[in-house]
Design a protein around this motif. Structure first.
Motif, PDB file in Angstrom:
ATOM      1  N   GLU A  34     -14.144  -1.748  -6.843  1.00 33.46           N
ATOM      2  CA  GLU A  34     -12.720  -1.929  -7.138  1.00 33.46           C
ATOM      3  C   GLU A  34     -11.901  -1.651  -5.895  1.00 33.46           C
ATOM      4  OE1 GLU A  34     -10.751   2.009  -8.850  1.00 33.46           O
ATOM      5  OE2 GLU A  34     -12.439   1.382 -10.112  1.00 33.46           O
ATOM      6  N   LYS A  35     -10.680  -2.204  -5.878  1.00 31.01           N
ATOM      7  CA  LYS A  35      -9.772  -1.962  -4.761  1.00 31.01           C
ATOM      8  C   LYS A  35      -8.340  -1.983  -5.281  1.00 31.01           C
ATOM      9  CE  LYS A  35      -9.050  -5.124  -1.560  1.00 31.01           C
ATOM     10  NZ  LYS A  35      -9.229  -5.999  -0.367  1.00 31.01           N
ATOM     11  N   TYR A  36      -7.527  -1.070  -4.763  1.00 27.71           N
ATOM     12  CA  TYR A  36      -6.109  -1.038  -5.117  1.00 27.71           C
ATOM     13  C   TYR A  36      -5.314  -0.776  -3.840  1.00 27.71           C
ATOM     14  CZ  TYR A  36      -1.628   0.764  -6.722  1.00 27.71           C
ATOM     15  OH  TYR A  36      -0.286   0.977  -6.908  1.00 27.71           O
ATOM     16  N   THR A  37      -4.286  -1.589  -3.605  1.00 28.98           N
ATOM     17  CA  THR A  37      -3.424  -1.398  -2.446  1.00 28.98           C
ATOM     18  C   THR A  37      -1.962  -1.465  -2.873  1.00 28.98           C
ATOM     19  OG1 THR A  37      -3.451  -3.780  -1.942  1.00 28.98           O
ATOM     20  CG2 THR A  37      -5.101  -2.405  -0.852  1.00 28.98           C
ATOM     21  N   ARG A  38      -1.162  -0.649  -2.208  1.00 29.15           N
ATOM     22  CA  ARG A  38       0.301  -0.718  -2.386  1.00 29.15           C
ATOM     23  C   ARG A  38       0.932  -0.474  -1.028  1.00 29.15           C
ATOM     24  NH1 ARG A  38       5.169   2.072  -4.248  1.00 29.15           N
ATOM     25  NH2 ARG A  38       6.230   0.696  -5.745  1.00 29.15           N
ATOM     26  N   SER A  74       7.958   3.649  -7.380  1.00 30.83           N
ATOM     27  CA  SER A  74       7.432   4.780  -6.643  1.00 30.83           C
ATOM     28  C   SER A  74       7.588   4.491  -5.164  1.00 30.83           C
ATOM     29  CB  SER A  74       5.957   5.014  -6.984  1.00 30.83           C
ATOM     30  OG  SER A  74       5.414   6.027  -6.176  1.00 30.83           O
ATOM     31  N   SER A  75       7.663   5.539  -4.373  1.00 37.31           N
ATOM     32  CA  SER A  75       7.653   5.386  -2.918  1.00 37.31           C
ATOM     33  C   SER A  75       6.232   5.537  -2.372  1.00 37.31           C
ATOM     34  CB  SER A  75       8.573   6.428  -2.264  1.00 37.31           C
ATOM     35  OG  SER A  75       8.243   7.732  -2.705  1.00 37.31           O
ATOM     36  N   PHE A  76       5.246   5.624  -3.259  1.00 39.50           N
ATOM     37  CA  PHE A  76       3.842   5.765  -2.873  1.00 39.50           C
ATOM     38  C   PHE A  76       3.339   4.497  -2.177  1.00 39.50           C
ATOM     39  CE2 PHE A  76      -0.448   4.479  -4.127  1.00 39.50           C
ATOM     40  CZ  PHE A  76      -1.219   5.459  -3.515  1.00 39.50           C
ATOM     41  N   VAL A  77       2.586   4.676  -1.099  1.00 34.80           N
ATOM     42  CA  VAL A  77       1.845   3.589  -0.461  1.00 34.80           C
ATOM     43  C   VAL A  77       0.443   4.109  -0.144  1.00 34.80           C
ATOM     44  CG1 VAL A  77       3.835   2.398   0.530  1.00 34.80           C
ATOM     45  CG2 VAL A  77       2.732   4.241   1.817  1.00 34.80           C
ATOM     46  N   TYR A 117       6.939   5.040   6.900  1.00 34.17           N
ATOM     47  CA  TYR A 117       5.861   5.272   5.938  1.00 34.17           C
ATOM     48  C   TYR A 117       4.616   5.736   6.678  1.00 34.17           C
ATOM     49  CZ  TYR A 117       3.603   0.940   7.448  1.00 34.17           C
ATOM     50  OH  TYR A 117       2.977  -0.021   8.194  1.00 34.17           O
ATOM     51  N   GLU A 118       3.721   6.329   5.939  1.00 33.41           N
ATOM     52  CA  GLU A 118       2.371   6.622   6.427  1.00 33.41           C
ATOM     53  C   GLU A 118       1.410   6.479   5.261  1.00 33.41           C
ATOM     54  OE1 GLU A 118       1.975  10.606   7.897  1.00 33.41           O
ATOM     55  OE2 GLU A 118       3.473  11.390   6.518  1.00 33.41           O
ATOM     56  N   THR A 119       0.353   5.715   5.479  1.00 36.11           N
ATOM     57  CA  THR A 119      -0.574   5.391   4.386  1.00 36.11           C
ATOM     58  C   THR A 119      -1.757   6.338   4.301  1.00 36.11           C
ATOM     59  OG1 THR A 119      -1.792   3.882   5.832  1.00 36.11           O
ATOM     60  CG2 THR A 119       0.006   2.949   4.520  1.00 36.11           C
ATOM     61  N   ASP A 120      -1.877   7.243   5.258  1.00 36.72           N
ATOM     62  CA  ASP A 120      -3.066   8.111   5.281  1.00 36.72           C
ATOM     63  C   ASP A 120      -2.706   9.582   5.382  1.00 36.72           C
ATOM     64  OD1 ASP A 120      -2.069   7.962   7.816  1.00 36.72           O
ATOM     65  OD2 ASP A 120      -4.010   7.742   8.816  1.00 36.72           O
ATOM     66  N   LEU A 121      -1.644   9.978   4.684  1.00 35.96           N
ATOM     67  CA  LEU A 121      -1.285  11.394   4.673  1.00 35.96           C
ATOM     68  C   LEU A 121      -2.421  12.223   4.069  1.00 35.96           C
ATOM     69  CD1 LEU A 121       0.694  13.748   4.974  1.00 35.96           C
ATOM     70  CD2 LEU A 121       1.705  13.076   2.774  1.00 35.96           C
TER      71      LEU A 121
END
Length: 797
Positions: free
Chosen positions: A330-334, A351-354, A414-418
């Motif tokens: 499975e894969k999910y991206t935002r 959401s502000s989630f990425v 943004y940062e995707t890998d916090l």
């Protein structure tokens, strides 16, 4: 003259041969459930049609020259409960193969009274037992072929609304259930349960969709509690799933195509060994098209696949070997474009989630069943399973106006890998189970389980993070600072370790005085990662009042292992304990007619050694939690006969927890005082089937809080925080959903088509699953789902 006669005969035979090709054959094997021995002399007939035969000495039967269509198959034998198999399909020019097990008539209830409730009257499992067939799962309205969404209609079972498929049973959580697939224990049964999304911990709602494609599950048996000693390491409920076996006579091909993607199935001989059949399926689902249709592109883009193969080999008259393999990526991206689609951060499902989540999981298993005597059999199962989670989770900080509307600027920070989480699990296991019938009134099952679990777990926080939601009693170095600071040293973890688990169990089923059946059992477990030995005695039983009614009861102790992710995230040397539950159940069953059953059960659970989180946002857990749950389940179920089937159920469920953290006892997230479900289906004719499902549930508990504005006292960095003053002190809106489905069947040559239209929440009422605080706006938004339609076509040939 002879040529004219020959031509006349041929002209008469041609339409006869064409008509004969428009018919099919049913072939199969009938065996006894308690011994797995073939049953000779059993009568097999098609309900309402003049087709009948008897099984031979090997338990085989053949019904020939049956017009294509869907039928109800009736199987009976003296001394056994009559069984009715609905929705048995016959395809033009094909031989369909099936196997069925008959339960011994244990003199508790007459065969006439129980014949429509196949699989639900095994006296060794008298409490909370329900069964589903392959067709019942596929046709359940709103389920869209998902076994877990179909089970959500049962009393005592709840899900987190249409957005999730994971089930919670009688006041416990979505991760507290025993799942067995062809006798292989399975733990990760859902897609899109994004580890780390919820402040570094698993979402209590569970996953969104199951890993089992439509029409892969041949049968399902569910118990809401009181299950036997041979099932353990989870303590809420038991769900046994049987994967369909391949057709041994002819190859069948089928495909389903809908808005989400496709499912392809092969069901037939192996082509290599005449004693081996194959059932294989491949499913791929991508949500982009559906999200555009319902306006949910802001949610991000999930996709997944489910690939499975099962082979079954009759080695000889006494030995049957099955092999199963499953692979479920499975894969999910935002990304920030999805954030911009939100338009307003205060709107629901925003959401502000990425970030990105990539998960692969799978299993492989060998299952050998051996008939060891006239009344005993031995099962040996060797299996391997794996899970690989690779998550990179972050956040964005778009500029917003006072109303929460996103202000489009040149770029959004943004940062995707916090947060990065890598969770690898590998388990190799062996199960050995021996069952014997000691005379007519005693059955014994003894077994052992051994497994090795390897964990390779890494969790990293890129830099210091700010937590804007906290409990009023959380320690803050500066009491005037209305937020928490999460340092990488408090979050990071790296564990590479292994442990061994061992179990032994004994279950007995004894019938006394023709009216009383007792099922005592005991289970021993050693859990390697907790270094804990546990012993769990259990007892269930049934008392016959007359041919139509009985009383059922159960009591026992049930232990549950900590989740592997929780084990791996603890500080070095800190061991969690197994959670413990005491269960008590008292029930009543009444059969009005052979296809109409009423059940009522009261239940109580005492819970202790619960794993709880004493400090917000930090991975450290202890076993200080206690709790209790109690309630009542009632149902009226009508199985398919004539043209109708349906179910009405009501559940009263209370569930309380105390984390012993100074915030006192609170309503658990699955404390739902009132749940009502209504299911109905009408078969208008052999082509049209209409069905509907209505569900109501009291709104789920959520926190009571106060909001602190401008917590940094900086007009250039406006952030708000949420201080929890009472855990689950209020409730979300009540859940209300009406699901509708229509199926239309028709044949064209040797191809059978089924067109379907399935709509979740046709009323389009937004059902809230959880409340999320948005620190950028200082407002709360809700995750949930409104209308969710799908339609498609299934074809078989």
């Amino acid at each position: 003259m002879h040529r004219r006669r020959l031509a006349l005969i041929c002209s008469l035979l041609i339409p006869i041969s064409i008509f004969a090709q428009e018919k099919g054959t049913l072939k199969g094997k009938i065996i006894e459930e308690s011994t797995k021995r073939p049953l000779s002399g059993a009568t097999v007939s098609i309900k309402g049609r003049p087709f009948t035969c008897s099984t031979d000495t090997s338990g085989m039967f053949v019904l020939s020259s049956i017009p294509a269509g869907t039928y109800s198959l009736v199987i009976s034998n003296i001394g056994f409960q009559e069984k009715i198999l609905n929705d048995v399909g016959v395809v033009n020019g094909k031989t369909s193969y099936l196997e069925a097990e008959l339960l011994q008539d244990a003199r508790q209830l007459s065969a006439v009274s129980v014949r429509a409730f196949r699989g639900e009257n095994n006296l060794s499992t008298p409490v909370s037992a329900y069964s589903f067939s392959r067709e019942e799962i596929f046709k359940s309205p709103g389920a869209q072929g998902d076994i877990f969404r179909a089970i959500g209609i049962l009393p005592g079972v709840v899900s987190s609304g249409g957005q999730y498929s994971a089930i919670a049973v009688r006041g416990q959580g979505t991760s507290d259930n025993v799942y067995m697939v062809d006798d292989i224990p399975v733990f990760q049964v859902s897609h899109l349960e994004i580890e780390g999304f919820n402040s570094g911990f698993n979402d209590p709602n569970g996953g969104r969709f199951s890993i089992f494609a439509p029409r892969v599950i041949d049968n399902a048996t569910f118990q809401g509690g009181g299950f036997g000693a041979q099932y353990g390491r989870k303590n809420a409920s038991y769900l046994g799933l049987g994967i369909k076996e391949g057709n041994r006579t002819n190859p069948f091909y089928s495909g389903q195509f809908d808005l989400l993607g496709f499912t392809l199935i092969y069901d037939g001989p192996s082509g290599v060994d005449r004693k081996t059949s194959v059932f294989a399926s491949a499913r791929y689902q991508d949500f982009r098209l559906l999200e555009k249709m319902v306006g949910l592109t802001r949610a991000g883009f999930p996709s997944y696949g489910d690939y499975m193969i099962k082979t079954s080999t009759e080695i000889n008259a006494k030995n049957k070997l099955t092999f199963i393999a499953m692979y479920n990526p499975e894969k999910y991206t935002r990304d920030v474009d999805n954030v911009l689609d939100s338009k307003n951060l205060n709107d629901d499902n925003n959401s502000s989630f990425v970030g990105r989540s990539v998960v692969t999981k799978g299993l492989a298993g060998l299952h050998l069943r051996t008939l060891t005597g006239r009344s005993s059999y031995w099962k040996n199962i060797l299996y391997y399973r794996f899970l690989d989670v690779n998550n990179r989770l972050g956040n964005s900080t778009p500029a917003v106006d006072t109303a929460g509307n996103i202000i489009k600027t040149g770029s959004i920070p943004y940062e995707t890998d916090l947060r990065r989480i890598r969770n690898k699990q590998f388990e190799t296991g062996y199960r050995s189970i021996f069952t014997t019938r000691l005379g007519r009134d005693v059955t014994a099952t003894a077994g052992m389980d051994l497994s090795r679990v390897d964990l390779d777990y890494t969790r990293k926080l890129k830099h210091t993070d700010t937590l804007y939601t906290f409990n009023s009693n959380d320690y803050r170095p500066d009491p005037a600072a209305y937020y928490l600071v999460l340092d990488p040293v408090d979050f990071n973890a790296s564990v590479k370790d292994h442990a061994y688990n061992a179990s032994g169990y004994l279950d007995l089923s004894v019938t006394l005085f023709d009216r009383l059946t007792l099922n005592p059992g005991v289970r021993y477990d050693y859990t390697g990662f907790t270094k804990q030995n546990t012993v769990a005695p259990r007892l269930s039983g049934s008392i016959r009042l007359d041919e139509k009614q009985n009383i059922n009861f159960a009591a026992g102790i049930y232990y549950q292992d900590p989740s592997y992710a929780d084990i791996a995230s603890q500080p070095m040397g800190h061991l969690l304990r197994n959670e413990r539950a005491y269960q008590y159940i008292l029930g009543y069953k009444f059969y009005f007619t052979p296809d109409l059953k009423f059940t009522a059960e009261g239940w109580y659970k005492k819970l202790d050694d619960l794993a709880v989180q004493p400090a917000s946002g930090r991975p450290y857990l202890n076993n200080a939690g206690t709790g209790n749950a109690y309630g009542f389940d009632g149902s009226l179920i009508k199985r398919l006969s004539k043209k109708f089937h349906g179910q009405l159920s009501y559940s009263f469920m209370r569930s309380k927890r105390d984390d012993h953290d100074g915030l006192r006892e609170y309503d658990y997230i699955f404390d739902l005082p009132h749940v009502i479900s209504l299911l109905g289906s009408y078969e208008h004719n052999k082509k049209w089937i209409f069905s509907g499902k209505f569900r109501y549930a009291t709104g789920r508990p959520t926190d009571t809080y106060v909001v602190h504005r401008n917590v940094f006292n900086d007009p250039g960095l406006l952030r708000s925080s949420q201080e929890i003053v009472k855990k689950n002190g209020r409730r979300l809106r009540d859940f209300i959903s009406l699901d509708l489905r229509a199926d239309y069947k028709f044949n064209s040559g040797r191809i059978q088509y089924t067109a379907f239209f399935d709509v979740v929440d046709v009323l389009n009422q937004f059902n809230q699953n959880s409340a999320i605080f948005q620190p950028i706006t200082g407002r709360t938004y809700y995750l949930g789902l409104a209308i969710f339609p799908t339609f498609g076509m299934r074809l078989e040939f």
